[in-house]
Design an enzyme around this catalytic site. Structure first.
Site, PDB file in Angstrom:
ATOM      1  N   LYS A 279       0.859  -1.187   0.000  1.00 13.24           N
ATOM      2  CA  LYS A 279       0.000   0.000   0.000  1.00 13.24           C
ATOM      3  C   LYS A 279       0.887   1.226   0.000  1.00 13.24           C
ATOM      4  O   LYS A 279       2.038   1.165   0.452  1.00 13.24           O
ATOM      5  CB  LYS A 279      -0.888   0.018   1.254  1.00 13.24           C
ATOM      6  CG  LYS A 279      -2.164   0.794   1.065  1.00 13.24           C
ATOM      7  CD  LYS A 279      -3.170  -0.008   0.253  1.00 13.24           C
ATOM      8  CE  LYS A 279      -4.459   0.748   0.015  1.00 13.24           C
ATOM      9  NZ  LYS A 279      -5.508  -0.149  -0.519  1.00 13.24           N
TER      10      LYS A 279
HETATM   11  P1  NAD Z   1     -13.000   7.460  -3.077  1.00 15.35           P
HETATM   12  O1  NAD Z   1     -11.982   8.478  -2.774  1.00 15.35           O
HETATM   13  O2  NAD Z   1     -13.490   7.313  -4.467  1.00 15.35           O
HETATM   14  O3  NAD Z   1     -14.308   7.686  -2.150  1.00 15.35           O
HETATM   15  C1  NAD Z   1     -14.241   7.724  -0.756  1.00 15.35           C
HETATM   16  C2  NAD Z   1     -15.576   8.196  -0.196  1.00 15.35           C
HETATM   17  O4  NAD Z   1     -15.537   8.124   1.224  1.00 15.35           O
HETATM   18  C3  NAD Z   1     -15.933   9.634  -0.526  1.00 15.35           C
HETATM   19  O5  NAD Z   1     -17.338   9.742  -0.701  1.00 15.35           O
HETATM   20  C4  NAD Z   1     -15.516  10.411   0.729  1.00 15.35           C
HETATM   21  O6  NAD Z   1     -16.325  11.560   0.918  1.00 15.35           O
HETATM   22  C5  NAD Z   1     -15.727   9.389   1.818  1.00 15.35           C
HETATM   23  N1  NAD Z   1     -14.708   9.532   2.870  1.00 15.35           N
HETATM   24  C6  NAD Z   1     -13.363   9.438   2.735  1.00 15.35           C
HETATM   25  N2  NAD Z   1     -12.738   9.630   3.914  1.00 15.35           N
HETATM   26  C7  NAD Z   1     -13.708   9.828   4.805  1.00 15.35           C
HETATM   27  C8  NAD Z   1     -13.691  10.103   6.188  1.00 15.35           C
HETATM   28  N3  NAD Z   1     -12.556  10.185   6.896  1.00 15.35           N
HETATM   29  N4  NAD Z   1     -14.879  10.270   6.768  1.00 15.35           N
HETATM   30  C9  NAD Z   1     -16.032  10.169   6.044  1.00 15.35           C
HETATM   31  N5  NAD Z   1     -16.102   9.925   4.734  1.00 15.35           N
HETATM   32  C10 NAD Z   1     -14.961   9.764   4.133  1.00 15.35           C
HETATM   33  O7  NAD Z   1     -12.405   6.075  -2.530  1.00 15.35           O
HETATM   34  P2  NAD Z   1     -12.793   4.595  -2.944  1.00 15.35           P
HETATM   35  O8  NAD Z   1     -11.835   4.146  -3.956  1.00 15.35           O
HETATM   36  O9  NAD Z   1     -14.252   4.518  -3.194  1.00 15.35           O
HETATM   37  O10 NAD Z   1     -12.430   3.835  -1.588  1.00 15.35           O
HETATM   38  C11 NAD Z   1     -13.341   3.766  -0.482  1.00 15.35           C
HETATM   39  C12 NAD Z   1     -12.938   2.596   0.398  1.00 15.35           C
HETATM   40  O11 NAD Z   1     -12.968   1.408  -0.391  1.00 15.35           O
HETATM   41  C13 NAD Z   1     -11.540   2.685   0.987  1.00 15.35           C
HETATM   42  O12 NAD Z   1     -11.520   2.069   2.254  1.00 15.35           O
HETATM   43  C14 NAD Z   1     -10.715   1.858   0.012  1.00 15.35           C
HETATM   44  O13 NAD Z   1      -9.527   1.368   0.594  1.00 15.35           O
HETATM   45  C15 NAD Z   1     -11.705   0.775  -0.302  1.00 15.35           C
HETATM   46  N6  NAD Z   1     -11.426   0.062  -1.549  1.00 15.35           N
HETATM   47  C16 NAD Z   1     -11.441   0.694  -2.752  1.00 15.35           C
HETATM   48  C17 NAD Z   1     -11.144  -0.029  -3.903  1.00 15.35           C
HETATM   49  C18 NAD Z   1     -11.184   0.589  -5.257  1.00 15.35           C
HETATM   50  O14 NAD Z   1     -10.965  -0.142  -6.240  1.00 15.35           O
HETATM   51  N7  NAD Z   1     -11.468   1.862  -5.405  1.00 15.35           N
HETATM   52  C19 NAD Z   1     -10.803  -1.382  -3.810  1.00 15.35           C
HETATM   53  C20 NAD Z   1     -10.819  -2.009  -2.574  1.00 15.35           C
HETATM   54  C21 NAD Z   1     -11.125  -1.266  -1.449  1.00 15.35           C
END
Ligand code: NAD
Length: 421
Positions: A111
């Protein structure tokens, strides 16, 4: 309420180690093996200057952590956030190792993260930050060693800059250096929707297991970014009703259902879901507690804690986010009979299609979207069934079962490879 969220999210690495120890104990893993697996193989911290649009030069701190590479090259996203810490990156790298193992794809875990506030940076500042960070970590990343991908606040454009920067240094295009790229430079069909698609596939299995139809099920989603907003669209297509969603500024609720596409348009125009017409405003925390059948945390770590878990009403919690549930909350949810599909299984669709992208890049031979979705469904269903079977055999929750399966696979690879020299 917000303080509670923050303090619980403060030490994800301790949380990851605690989850690891529980599985290692149940597996009877030797102390020597535990010592190898409980800490990352490599931690790189970099401090690097970036020229801001104002002419000021600001020094940023970033990390790249590789947890374990015994099953294959390290793989894991890059996160841009003011909240990034080395402990968070270490936890996320460890979870990546288990995630790749639980779905059986040949990667280890990594990561990366940069402490920055991308919402207050211009696109050109973000590009300079990305190119310099890529250069700083290029001593540990590579298409056969460690392959980054998008995570919170990074997207396909950021991946394109990483790919271009690395390629400039090499003197030729190296598409396999990152996944989650735009299609035009070697990205994969289906990657954008992959995490949410995987969440849907495993939730379908979980719903079948408890005899709950997805059609008509009420869904609440915390976080409306890549994972959350696409999950909303896919679950609506499945006939489920999206009753609540949230972002960093708070949440919205409508018991008759929200239209995911209209909410996304509203968020893109106004910067938040707050104020969406016809919906009631609720807090960031309340979105976890509204009456619903399926809860999808899709934002960040440590949000379901001992203090709010008793108020979670969902029967299925599908962890799109990494590490949203603390170990104490896990125990409470299990005793309430809620089915938690753990992060390393629930959100593994992202890394699985990233694996497909990497394979396609290395072969310069690209597949159609139907083939990708089909292959993804086979992998997600197989992994879900293996974890559910393990949970039944061991009379434990799905997290412990998933960790046991994954850790046993990584330990076996470590054992076979032996200790160098
Ligand atoms: P992103 O940046 O597209 O979206 C994140 C969302 O969460 C946004 O709506 C933001 O407003 C909200 N957010 C972020 N930090 C926050 C906080 N501290 N408090 C409240 N809301 C908060 O990110 P993503 O890619 O959708 O990832 C979201 C989660 O999914 C993360 O935990 C990430 O590790 C996990 N994830 C993402 C992927 C991927 O392919 N994008 C894969 C596996 C896991």
């Amino acid at each position: 309420m917000h303080e509670e969220v923050k303090s619980a999210a403060l030490n994800p690495y301790q949380m990851a180690v605690q989850q690891f120890e529980a599985a290692a104990e149940k597996l009877n893993l030797s102390e020597d093996m535990r010592e190898i697996l409980r800490q990352p193989k490599r931690e790189l911290a970099v401090n690097f200057p970036v020229r801001l649009d104002s002419g000021r030069i600001k020094t940023f701190t970033g990390y790249r952590v590789q947890h374990n590479v015994n099953r294959g090259p390290a793989k894991g996203g890059i996160r841009y956030s003011p909240d990034v810490t080395l402990d968070e990156v270490k936890a996320l790298a460890m979870w990546m190792t288990w995630k790749c193992a639980v779905v059986g794809i040949p990667f280890g875990g990594a990561k990366g993260g940069v402490i920055c506030d991308p919402k207050h940076m211009s696109p050109s500042e973000l590009e300079r930050l990305t190119r310099r960070y890529t250069t700083e970590i290029s001593i540990v990343i590579g298409p056969h060693g460690d392959i980054p991908a998008p995570d919170v606040n990074t997207n396909s454009q950021v991946m394109a800059w990483i790919m271009d920067t690395y390629s400039m240094h090499e003197g030729y295009s190296v598409p396999a250096i990152v996944t989650g790229k735009p299609l035009s430079i070697g990205g994969s069909e289906g990657r954008n929707d992959a995490t949410a698609t995987g969440v849907l596939f495993v939730t379908r299995q979980a719903a079948r297991r408890i005899g709950m139809p997805l059609k008509g099920a009420r869904v609440s989603i915390q976080g409306y970014g890549n994972a959350g907003s696409i999950a909303a669209r896919l679950f609506q297509r499945e006939g489920s009703k999206i009753v609540a969603v949230s972002d960093t500024r708070g949440g919205i609720y409508n018991e008759s259902g929200l239209d995911p596409a209209s909410v996304l348009r509203f968020k893109q125009e106004r910067g938040s879901v707050i104020g969406f017409p016809g919906a009631q405003s609720i807090s960031f925390q309340e979105v976890l507690e509204v009456p619903c059948d399926i809860l999808i945390p899709a934002a960040t770590e440590g949000v379901i804690t001992a203090s709010n878990a008793p108020r979670v009403q969902a029967r299925i919690i599908a962890e799109a986010a990494n590490g949203p549930t603390t170990p104490e909350a896990d125990a409470i949810l299990f005793s309430k009979g809620a089915l938690v599909i753990p992060d390393i299984l629930a959100n593994a669709g992202g890394v699985t299609v990233s694996y497909f992208e990497w394979v396609q890049d290395l072969q310069s031979f690209f597949w159609g979207v139907e083939e990708i979705i089909q292959k993804l469904e086979v992998i997600m269903n197989r992994a879900f069934n293996a974890v559910a079977e393990k949970a039944d055999q061991s009379s434990c929750d799905m997290r412990l079962a998933a960790n046991m399966l994954a850790i046993a696979r990584v330990a076996e690879a470590t054992q076979f490879r032996g200790i160098y020299p």
